[in-house]
Design a protein around this motif. Structure first.
Motif, mmCIF file in Angstrom:
data_model
loop_
_atom_site.group_PDB
_atom_site.id
_atom_site.type_symbol
_atom_site.label_atom_id
_atom_site.label_comp_id
_atom_site.label_asym_id
_atom_site.label_seq_id
_atom_site.Cartn_x
_atom_site.Cartn_y
_atom_site.Cartn_z
ATOM 1 N N TYR A 118 95.711 40.138 21.424
ATOM 2 C CA TYR A 118 97.053 40.176 21.360
ATOM 3 C C TYR A 118 97.665 39.006 22.253
ATOM 4 N N GLN A 119 98.521 38.146 21.453
ATOM 5 C CA GLN A 119 99.440 37.099 22.214
ATOM 6 C C GLN A 119 100.853 38.007 22.181
ATOM 7 N N ILE A 120 101.299 38.024 23.515
ATOM 8 C CA ILE A 120 102.481 38.412 23.724
ATOM 9 C C ILE A 120 103.455 37.525 24.172
ATOM 10 N N ASN A 121 104.672 37.141 23.579
ATOM 11 C CA ASN A 121 105.435 36.142 23.873
ATOM 12 C C ASN A 121 106.774 36.741 24.178
ATOM 13 N N VAL A 122 107.096 36.533 25.419
ATOM 14 C CA VAL A 122 108.506 37.187 25.751
ATOM 15 C C VAL A 122 109.485 36.001 26.141
ATOM 16 N N THR A 123 110.377 35.891 25.469
ATOM 17 C CA THR A 123 111.391 34.797 25.806
ATOM 18 C C THR A 123 112.568 35.406 26.741
ATOM 19 N N GLY A 124 113.139 34.363 27.191
ATOM 20 C CA GLY A 124 114.472 34.835 28.082
ATOM 21 C C GLY A 124 114.108 35.125 29.713
ATOM 22 N N GLU A 125 115.067 35.539 30.329
ATOM 23 C CA GLU A 125 114.869 35.863 31.952
ATOM 24 C C GLU A 125 113.458 36.529 32.181
ATOM 25 N N GLY A 126 112.614 36.178 32.982
ATOM 26 C CA GLY A 126 111.671 36.850 33.638
ATOM 27 C C GLY A 126 110.599 37.159 32.332
ATOM 28 N N GLY A 127 110.610 36.261 31.027
ATOM 29 C CA GLY A 127 109.326 36.518 30.122
ATOM 30 C C GLY A 127 108.371 35.406 30.608
ATOM 31 N N GLY A 128 107.534 35.390 29.475
ATOM 32 C CA GLY A 128 106.226 34.422 29.703
ATOM 33 C C GLY A 128 105.468 34.614 28.306
ATOM 34 N N GLU A 129 104.296 34.132 28.471
ATOM 35 C CA GLU A 129 103.175 34.365 27.349
ATOM 36 C C GLU A 129 102.092 34.660 27.920
ATOM 37 N N TRP A 130 101.529 35.474 27.276
ATOM 38 C CA TRP A 130 100.250 36.351 27.899
ATOM 39 C C TRP A 130 99.344 36.604 26.560
ATOM 40 N N LEU A 131 97.934 36.467 26.763
ATOM 41 C CA LEU A 131 96.970 36.853 25.971
ATOM 42 C C LEU A 131 96.327 38.039 26.516
ATOM 43 N N ILE A 132 96.201 39.099 25.524
ATOM 44 C CA ILE A 132 95.458 40.334 26.103
ATOM 45 C C ILE A 132 94.443 40.422 25.177
ATOM 46 N N ASP A 133 92.993 40.297 25.758
ATOM 47 C CA ASP A 133 92.040 40.481 25.005
ATOM 48 C C ASP A 133 91.221 41.954 25.244
ATOM 49 N N LEU A 134 91.390 42.544 24.269
ATOM 50 C CA LEU A 134 90.617 44.029 23.913
ATOM 51 C C LEU A 134 89.527 43.749 23.160
#
Length: 114
Positions: A31-47
């Motif tokens: 899962y690639q989670i991309n959160v924009t705006g304040e306090g956000g970021g990009e993360w890869l969750i490998d399950l």
């Protein structure tokens, strides 16, 4: 109460993945989670079988990418089951790739609660 998105992805979820590694692998996928705006970021969750692990950034090898604003992420985190569909149909939660994996996202947040 607002969730600290950075703390969630950098500390809490990685710890939950270690603690519940078998349950995490049952969810499956990357899962690639991309959160924009304040306090956000990009993360890869490998399950996948090589996981579970969570890393910062966007290496581009995810099965599904989920993008939303930090404001909408707060709503999603409060009630993943109800709000994920609501945000999706409102066009605020963007999903590219394997849609079926996106449906399993609430299970991921349940690992952290458990």
């Amino acid at each position: 109460m607002a969730v600290d998105i950075q703390k969630l992805f950098n500390e809490e979820l990685p710890a939950a993945l270690v603690k519940h590694s078998d349950a995490a692998k049952q969810i499956g996928g990357k899962y690639q989670i991309n959160v924009t705006g304040e306090g956000g970021g990009e993360w890869l969750i490998d399950l996948s079988d090589s996981g579970p692990k969570l890393s910062s950034g966007n290496p581009g090898n995810a099965d599904v990418t989920i993008s939303l604003s930090s404001e909408d992420f707060q709503k999603l985190h409060e009630n993943p089951q109800a709000n994920s569909m609501q945000l999706f149909f409102a066009g605020k939660l963007k999903v590219t790739g394997n849609q079926m994996l996106a449906m399993k996202l609430p299970k991921l947040f349940q690992l952290n609660a458990g």
